[in-house]
Design an enzyme around this catalytic site. Structure first.
Site, short mmCIF file in Angstrom:
data_model
loop_
_atom_site.label_atom_id
_atom_site.label_comp_id
_atom_site.label_asym_id
_atom_site.label_seq_id
_atom_site.Cartn_x
_atom_site.Cartn_y
_atom_site.Cartn_z
N CYS A 1 -6.80 65.47 -57.14
CA CYS A 1 -6.01 64.28 -56.81
C CYS A 1 -6.15 64.07 -55.30
O CYS A 1 -5.83 64.96 -54.52
CB CYS A 1 -4.56 64.54 -57.20
SG CYS A 1 -3.42 63.28 -56.63
N CYS B 1 -10.13 58.21 -55.63
CA CYS B 1 -9.02 58.53 -56.53
C CYS B 1 -9.66 59.02 -57.80
O CYS B 1 -10.59 58.37 -58.33
CB CYS B 1 -8.18 57.28 -56.80
SG CYS B 1 -6.93 57.53 -58.09
N1 DGL Z 1 -5.62 60.57 -59.32
C1 DGL Z 1 -4.85 60.55 -58.13
C2 DGL Z 1 -5.71 60.53 -56.88
O1 DGL Z 1 -6.85 60.96 -56.92
C3 DGL Z 1 -3.80 59.50 -57.96
C4 DGL Z 1 -3.06 58.92 -59.04
C5 DGL Z 1 -1.65 58.54 -58.68
O2 DGL Z 1 -1.39 57.60 -57.92
O3 DGL Z 1 -0.79 59.23 -59.19
O4 DGL Z 1 -5.24 60.13 -55.84
#
Ligand code: DGL
Length: 271
Positions: free
Chosen positions: A80, A196
């Site tokens: 993340c 993301c």
């Molecule tokens: N998948 C997460 C990232 O790479 C973010 C998702 C979210 O906003 O919860 O930042």
């Protein structure tokens, strides 16, 4: 607390994300490194993390990492960007150093920046959550590395909820519209960084939309080989890892449609 990982090879690889998006990283890593045991924890209860405060992100991520440590992970990848931006360093310097000195937590931003630099990019556009963009982590790390890549960035908070609900076509259309506006604003770019882990699911649609240029950097194509090099360079960590090819997926809150969405994010196969 005393860390109990003391040299035995019974440690799993954990992956943390706010929701199901990080499953794409699990799938890619487990494909390249199939022998290890993987545990995925998605904090679906607190999704999206991208518009939370730093304190909230820290506290949810710490809880997620603790959950993975309880499930015998000796190495955790914060799959993340939002949590890798500021929380990761704080976890490494405080919680990990004092409570679990034998374990490791890695993030996804530094490997992505290394890949961006190695790609020879000159002018890139970063799409990421609000919190990742506000942290300026990508810009700061690029500056530290002495790179002269021009990085333009745009927060795209609307994409995560769509992807999390399995509305991939809608999310891809929205991403194309956002990129168009950004290109009109900043001029030519040679690379789009999908900053993301949820956005990995948009890479095919974006490649169809743009052809060969700009290049699309997607973290499911970066993290597996970066993890391979990390394990090659850290035999003391690699030697802790168990090798029974198991995979398990845990979510902090469940919805009836999650199984189907998770199967789609994993490319049609539940692991
Ligand atoms: N998948 C997460 C990232 O790479 C973010 C998702 C979210 O906003 O919860 O930042």
């Amino acid at each position: 607390m005393q860390d109990e990982m003391n040299g035995s090879n019974d440690g799993k690889i954990g992956l943390f994300d706010s929701g199901l998006g990080g499953l794409t990283i699990l799938k890619a890593v487990a494909k390249d490194l199939p022998l290890y045991d993987y545990v995925f924890f998605g904090d679906t209860e607190h999704l999206p993390l991208g518009d939370k405060t730093e304190e909230e992100i820290y506290s949810y991520t710490k809880a997620g990492v603790e959950e993975l440590f309880r499930r015998d992970c000796s190495l955790v990848i914060i799959a993340c960007n939002t949590a890798s931006a500021e929380t990761l360093r704080r976890l490494q310097d405080t919680f990990l150093a004092t409570e679990y000195p034998e374990r490791r937590i890695l993030g996804v931003i530094i490997p992505t920046i290394e890949e961006l630099i190695d790609s020879g990019a000159k002018s890139a556009l970063l799409l990421a959550t609000k919190r990742t963009i506000e942290s300026s982590k990508y810009e700061k790390e690029l500056e530290k590395s002495g790179s002269n890549i021009t990085l333009h960035s745009v927060a795209t908070p609307e994409l995560v909820p769509m992807i999390e609900e399995g509305k991939l076509d809608e999310a891809a259309e929205a991403a194309v519209a956002i990129i168009k506006v950004q290109i009109e604003r900043v001029g030519e770019i040679d690379t789009i960084v999908l900053g993301c882990t949820h956005y990995t699911k948009l890479k095919d649609a974006l490649r169809r939309a743009y052809g060969v240029a700009p290049t699309i950097l997607s973290q499911d194509e970066i993290i597996p080989h970066k993890l391979t090099s990390y394990l090659d360079n850290h035999p003391e960590i690699e030697s802790y890892l168990s090798r029974n090819s198991t995979r398990s997926i845990h979510l902090s809150s469940h919805r009836p449609d999650y199984d189907q969405i998770a199967a789609e994010l994993l490319g049609g196969v539940m692991m």
